[in-house]
Design a protein around this motif. Structure first.
Motif, PDB file in Angstrom:
ATOM      1  N   SER A 105       0.835  -1.201   0.000  1.00  0.00           N
ATOM      2  CA  SER A 105       0.000   0.000   0.000  1.00  0.00           C
ATOM      3  C   SER A 105       0.872   1.253   0.000  1.00  0.00           C
ATOM      4  O   SER A 105       1.710   1.428   0.895  1.00  0.00           O
ATOM      5  N   ALA A 106       0.677   2.121  -1.002  1.00  0.00           N
ATOM      6  CA  ALA A 106       1.297   3.446  -1.005  1.00  0.00           C
ATOM      7  C   ALA A 106       0.379   4.367  -0.215  1.00  0.00           C
ATOM      8  O   ALA A 106      -0.660   4.812  -0.712  1.00  0.00           O
ATOM      9  N   ARG A 107       0.743   4.648   1.043  1.00  0.00           N
ATOM     10  CA  ARG A 107      -0.186   5.310   1.957  1.00  0.00           C
ATOM     11  C   ARG A 107      -0.570   6.713   1.494  1.00  0.00           C
ATOM     12  O   ARG A 107      -1.716   7.141   1.689  1.00  0.00           O
ATOM     13  N   ASP A 108       0.378   7.437   0.886  1.00  0.00           N
ATOM     14  CA  ASP A 108       0.041   8.789   0.444  1.00  0.00           C
ATOM     15  C   ASP A 108      -1.007   8.755  -0.666  1.00  0.00           C
ATOM     16  O   ASP A 108      -2.003   9.494  -0.631  1.00  0.00           O
ATOM     17  N   TRP A 109      -0.826   7.877  -1.645  1.00  0.00           N
ATOM     18  CA  TRP A 109      -1.813   7.761  -2.732  1.00  0.00           C
ATOM     19  C   TRP A 109      -3.115   7.156  -2.223  1.00  0.00           C
ATOM     20  O   TRP A 109      -4.199   7.505  -2.692  1.00  0.00           O
TER      21      TRP A 109
END
Length: 268
Positions: A142-146
């Motif tokens: 998971s790319a947390r910012d996106w």
């Protein structure tokens, strides 16, 4: 049965049965039909994800302590999102940190993944496991910012970059795991255990998830269901811990095995 998908030394894709001691014999037939162990010993040149899923449903906030660490309450219904099937990655192949759409907050999430074996719709919880082909390990990268800010309020953008759905190493058939909600599950990052819990902490157990997802909805053979992650994810740590190029991450689930992937940067 412990089913694996692999390339043989000639580059042909095969299905095999993994036996005690590591020997693999060739399977004939169809993963969702009749599958027969030929007894013919085969050489695994490259291990592949156990299948390419038809659809990938994912459940968020499904472990009580994970919901707590994220400051969230217990949801009334399962929190559902999807991943692109193009995000599937093989055991041993790299998780690629996105650089075209850059993220420096790429997180690990160990998950039990359920594979549906036959079409189902409107199934009851007490019959739901009858439709399960088997189980495998998954990493809901998971790319947390996106995930939080780049998808218009939806999680799919941050969850569906290439390589963000490692699966494997094998698919263990349902008869060998009669209770999927009694399994130890963990993530190890660079030799340090980051998550270590049990699937009995799920808010909605596997049968309930299948009942909910199949409500007024056909689940097709080959559907993969990522069932959520326990506490210990990187974003909730102080300071946060995110994956970096050069890392190695391993998801391990009792009775299934270890799914290990190195981490690299995307070349753009």
């Amino acid at each position: 049965m412990r089913i694996l998908r692999f390339l043989d030394p000639t580059g042909q894709e095969q299905l095999g049965c993994e036996h005690a001691g590591g020997q693999v014999t060739r399977l004939a037939g169809d993963l969702f039909g009749e599958l027969r162990d030929t007894g013919e010993a085969v050489t695994v040149a490259k291990l592949l994800a156990p299948l390419v899923p038809r659809d990938i449903f994912c459940i968020g906030l499904n472990y009580a302590k994970h919901a707590e660490e994220g400051g969230k309450g217990v949801p009334e219904h399962p929190v559902v999102f999807m991943k692109s099937t193009a995000a599937v990655q093989n055991p041993g192949d790299p998780i690629v940190l996105p650089r075209k759409l850059r993220s420096d907050t790429v997180d690990y999430e160990c998950e039990l993944v359920v594979i549906i074996g036959r079409e189902c719709k409107n199934v009851s919880r007490d019959r739901a496991l009858d439709y399960v082909l088997g189980y495998t390990c998954g990493n809901d990268v998971s790319a947390r910012d996106w995930q939080r800010n780049g998808g218009g309020g939806q999680w799919i953008r941050g969850k569906s970059f290439d390589t963000f759905a490692p699966l494997g190493p094998v698919l263990v058939t349902a008869d060998e795991i009669p209770d999927p909600n009694s399994l130890r599950i963990s993530t190890t990052l660079n030799g340090e255990v980051m998550q270590d819990w049990s699937t009995d902490d799920m808010i909605f157990d596997v049968g309930t998830l299948i009942e909910f997802l199949s409500g007024s909805t056909r689940l097709l053979p080959g559907t993969a269901i990522f069932t959520g992650t326990p506490h210990g994810v990187g974003f909730a740590r102080t300071p946060p811990v995110y994956m970096q190029a050069g890392d190695s991450v391993t998801v391990e689930i009792e009775r299934i095995g270890q799914l290990t992937n190195p981490v690299v940067e995307e070349v753009v």
